[in-house]
Design a protein around this motif. Structure first.
Motif, PDB file in Angstrom:
ATOM      1  N   ILE A 100      45.675  48.717  49.849  1.00  0.00           N
ATOM      2  CA  ILE A 100      46.976  49.381  49.954  1.00  0.00           C
ATOM      3  C   ILE A 100      47.727  48.900  51.181  1.00  0.00           C
ATOM      4  O   ILE A 100      48.932  48.631  51.129  1.00  0.00           O
ATOM      5  N   LEU A 101      47.024  48.760  52.312  1.00  0.00           N
ATOM      6  CA  LEU A 101      47.673  48.293  53.532  1.00  0.00           C
ATOM      7  C   LEU A 101      48.258  46.903  53.333  1.00  0.00           C
ATOM      8  O   LEU A 101      49.406  46.622  53.719  1.00  0.00           O
ATOM      9  N   GLY A 102      47.473  46.017  52.732  1.00  0.00           N
ATOM     10  CA  GLY A 102      47.960  44.658  52.495  1.00  0.00           C
ATOM     11  C   GLY A 102      49.199  44.641  51.621  1.00  0.00           C
ATOM     12  O   GLY A 102      50.178  43.945  51.908  1.00  0.00           O
ATOM     13  N   LEU A 103      49.199  45.436  50.555  1.00  0.00           N
ATOM     14  CA  LEU A 103      50.350  45.481  49.661  1.00  0.00           C
ATOM     15  C   LEU A 103      51.557  46.103  50.346  1.00  0.00           C
ATOM     16  O   LEU A 103      52.690  45.658  50.158  1.00  0.00           O
ATOM     17  N   GLU A 104      51.327  47.142  51.149  1.00  0.00           N
ATOM     18  CA  GLU A 104      52.456  47.780  51.834  1.00  0.00           C
ATOM     19  C   GLU A 104      53.044  46.878  52.915  1.00  0.00           C
ATOM     20  O   GLU A 104      54.226  46.992  53.243  1.00  0.00           O
ATOM     21  N   LEU A 105      52.240  45.984  53.464  1.00  0.00           N
ATOM     22  CA  LEU A 105      52.756  45.026  54.444  1.00  0.00           C
ATOM     23  C   LEU A 105      53.560  43.916  53.789  1.00  0.00           C
ATOM     24  O   LEU A 105      54.201  43.125  54.474  1.00  0.00           O
ATOM     25  N   GLY A 106      53.528  43.865  52.462  1.00  0.00           N
ATOM     26  CA  GLY A 106      54.355  42.900  51.765  1.00  0.00           C
ATOM     27  C   GLY A 106      53.613  41.872  50.941  1.00  0.00           C
ATOM     28  O   GLY A 106      54.237  40.977  50.366  1.00  0.00           O
ATOM     29  N   ALA A 107      52.266  41.952  50.847  1.00  0.00           N
ATOM     30  CA  ALA A 107      51.540  41.039  49.972  1.00  0.00           C
ATOM     31  C   ALA A 107      51.930  41.316  48.522  1.00  0.00           C
ATOM     32  O   ALA A 107      52.248  42.447  48.152  1.00  0.00           O
ATOM     33  N   ASP A 108      51.911  40.279  47.707  1.00  0.00           N
ATOM     34  CA  ASP A 108      52.342  40.417  46.312  1.00  0.00           C
ATOM     35  C   ASP A 108      51.191  40.730  45.368  1.00  0.00           C
ATOM     36  O   ASP A 108      51.422  41.237  44.268  1.00  0.00           O
ATOM     37  N   ASP A 109      49.968  40.431  45.780  1.00  0.00           N
ATOM     38  CA  ASP A 109      48.803  40.757  44.954  1.00  0.00           C
ATOM     39  C   ASP A 109      47.573  40.732  45.851  1.00  0.00           C
ATOM     40  O   ASP A 109      47.618  40.243  46.984  1.00  0.00           O
ATOM     41  N   TYR A 110      46.448  41.254  45.335  1.00  0.00           N
ATOM     42  CA  TYR A 110      45.221  41.390  46.130  1.00  0.00           C
ATOM     43  C   TYR A 110      44.042  41.159  45.188  1.00  0.00           C
ATOM     44  O   TYR A 110      43.944  41.795  44.136  1.00  0.00           O
ATOM     45  N   LEU A 111      43.181  40.244  45.552  1.00  0.00           N
ATOM     46  CA  LEU A 111      42.006  39.921  44.742  1.00  0.00           C
ATOM     47  C   LEU A 111      40.768  39.989  45.627  1.00  0.00           C
ATOM     48  O   LEU A 111      40.727  39.394  46.703  1.00  0.00           O
ATOM     49  N   SER A 112      39.769  40.731  45.178  1.00  0.00           N
ATOM     50  CA  SER A 112      38.547  40.909  45.967  1.00  0.00           C
ATOM     51  C   SER A 112      37.528  39.817  45.658  1.00  0.00           C
ATOM     52  O   SER A 112      37.426  39.341  44.529  1.00  0.00           O
ATOM     53  N   LYS A 113      36.761  39.433  46.675  1.00  0.00           N
ATOM     54  CA  LYS A 113      35.619  38.534  46.501  1.00  0.00           C
ATOM     55  C   LYS A 113      34.406  39.351  46.075  1.00  0.00           C
ATOM     56  O   LYS A 113      34.256  40.493  46.509  1.00  0.00           O
ATOM     57  N   PRO A 114      33.500  38.795  45.260  1.00  0.00           N
ATOM     58  CA  PRO A 114      33.599  37.490  44.597  1.00  0.00           C
ATOM     59  C   PRO A 114      34.651  37.521  43.487  1.00  0.00           C
ATOM     60  O   PRO A 114      34.957  38.573  42.943  1.00  0.00           O
ATOM     61  N   PHE A 115      35.167  36.353  43.158  1.00  0.00           N
ATOM     62  CA  PHE A 115      36.259  36.283  42.198  1.00  0.00           C
ATOM     63  C   PHE A 115      36.061  35.049  41.326  1.00  0.00           C
ATOM     64  O   PHE A 115      35.304  34.132  41.651  1.00  0.00           O
ATOM     65  N   ALA A 116      36.765  35.032  40.201  1.00  0.00           N
ATOM     66  CA  ALA A 116      36.769  33.860  39.323  1.00  0.00           C
ATOM     67  C   ALA A 116      38.006  33.034  39.633  1.00  0.00           C
ATOM     68  O   ALA A 116      39.102  33.578  39.758  1.00  0.00           O
ATOM     69  N   ALA A 117      37.821  31.733  39.751  1.00  0.00           N
ATOM     70  CA  ALA A 117      38.952  30.862  40.069  1.00  0.00           C
ATOM     71  C   ALA A 117      40.052  30.981  39.016  1.00  0.00           C
ATOM     72  O   ALA A 117      41.244  30.917  39.327  1.00  0.00           O
ATOM     73  N   ARG A 118      39.661  31.186  37.760  1.00  0.00           N
ATOM     74  CA  ARG A 118      40.658  31.318  36.697  1.00  0.00           C
ATOM     75  C   ARG A 118      41.510  32.560  36.899  1.00  0.00           C
ATOM     76  O   ARG A 118      42.710  32.553  36.603  1.00  0.00           O
ATOM     77  N   GLU A 119      40.904  33.646  37.384  1.00  0.00           N
ATOM     78  CA  GLU A 119      41.691  34.859  37.629  1.00  0.00           C
ATOM     79  C   GLU A 119      42.668  34.631  38.771  1.00  0.00           C
ATOM     80  O   GLU A 119      43.830  35.059  38.706  1.00  0.00           O
ATOM     81  N   LEU A 120      42.225  33.964  39.825  1.00  0.00           N
ATOM     82  CA  LEU A 120      43.136  33.666  40.926  1.00  0.00           C
ATOM     83  C   LEU A 120      44.300  32.812  40.425  1.00  0.00           C
ATOM     84  O   LEU A 120      45.466  33.066  40.776  1.00  0.00           O
ATOM     85  N   LEU A 121      44.011  31.807  39.605  1.00  0.00           N
ATOM     86  CA  LEU A 121      45.068  30.956  39.062  1.00  0.00           C
ATOM     87  C   LEU A 121      46.075  31.791  38.273  1.00  0.00           C
ATOM     88  O   LEU A 121      47.290  31.609  38.412  1.00  0.00           O
ATOM     89  N   ALA A 122      45.574  32.721  37.456  1.00  0.00           N
ATOM     90  CA  ALA A 122      46.468  33.566  36.663  1.00  0.00           C
ATOM     91  C   ALA A 122      47.358  34.418  37.565  1.00  0.00           C
ATOM     92  O   ALA A 122      48.558  34.594  37.310  1.00  0.00           O
ATOM     93  N   ARG A 123      46.774  34.946  38.643  1.00  0.00           N
ATOM     94  CA  ARG A 123      47.563  35.771  39.571  1.00  0.00           C
ATOM     95  C   ARG A 123      48.591  34.932  40.324  1.00  0.00           C
ATOM     96  O   ARG A 123      49.716  35.384  40.565  1.00  0.00           O
TER      97      ARG A 123
END
Length: 249
Positions: free
Chosen positions: A93-116
């Motif tokens: 929430i803090l990251g998004l309120e500071l102006g980030a457009d999306d947030y992805l937690s590790k571990p993650f799939a590279a394909r999901e990051l690409l989609a975001r």
């Protein structure tokens, strides 16, 4: 030949940087890695970057501080996707309120990051560049109202707090950031919910109705949000930043 989008990956893990750089380049993007805030700033100073993938846990200046600095009023708008092992809701929430457009937690799939990445770039470019480059500010004032973008609520001319749901707040903030410009339903859905509309989707219409109720706006003769037949919606009044709301006319 069209220039590929340039993605800057700021992460202190060299394995993640190399993996993402190679993967994104195989997908037709240009990718550059940076280990910390100092390297990030060197890349930004010498090259055009279209989107930043930013880790929160960095040596020296952390990702939250970097995100805050990048959203300062004197900075060029740069879409940001936060990538972090810190999956606590408070951090997200803090990251998004500071102006980030999306947030992805590790571990993650590279394909999901690409989609975001593609989704954020698409949302950013749905509006003309002068609009997309606007940076959210703490207080947005219009008529006798003020939207507090930190507390995420409305204040009327008497200073009374009017609570908003998350969806109501996001819609009103988007309209206030783009006043006196027609936004269609697809644009509003992408900018507020990150998804496309289908032919039967009327969620934006219902949400506009609820926001009008919060603003005590007469839907038959609206002062704030007008419907433009076959096109979308437009916020009619000019919007000021900071300060107290103007007195009611």
């Amino acid at each position: 030949m069209e220039r590929p989008d340039h993605i800057l990956i700021v992460d202190d893990d060299p394995g993640i940087r190399e993996m993402l750089t190679r993967y994104l380049e195989r997908q037709g993007l240009r990718a550059t890695g940076a280990a910390d805030g100092r390297e990030m700033r060197r890349v930004l100073a010498r090259e055009r970057v279209d989107l930043l993938v930013l880790d929160l846990m960095l040596p020296g200046e952390d990702g939250i501080s970097l995100c805050r600095a990048l959203r300062a009023p004197d900075q060029r708008f740069l879409p940001i996707v936060i990538l972090s092992a810190r999956s606590d809701e408070a951090d997200r929430i803090l990251g998004l309120e500071l102006g980030a457009d999306d947030y992805l937690s590790k571990p993650f799939a590279a394909r999901e990051l690409l989609a975001r990445v593609h989704a954020v770039l698409r949302r950013t470019r749905m509006l003309p560049p002068p609009i997309a480059a606007e940076t959210p500010l703490p207080m947005l004032c219009f008529g006798e109202w003020t939207l507090d973008t930190v507390a995420r609520h409305l204040l009327d001319g008497a200073g009374t707090v009017v609570s908003l749901s998350g969806a109501e707040y996001r819609l009103l903030r988007v309209l206030l950031q783009h006043p006196q410009r027609i936004l269609d339903r697809d644009q509003l859905l992408q900018l507020t919910q990150g998804r496309d509309a289908d032919a039967l989707d009327r969620s934006i219409d219902l949400l506009v109705s609820r926001v009008r109720q919060r603003l005590r706006d007469d839907p038959r003769e609206p002062r704030y949000i007008k419907t433009v037949r076959s096109e979308g919606y437009v916020f009619c009044l000019p919007v000021r930043t900071g300060g107290a709301p103007a007195p009611a006319p």
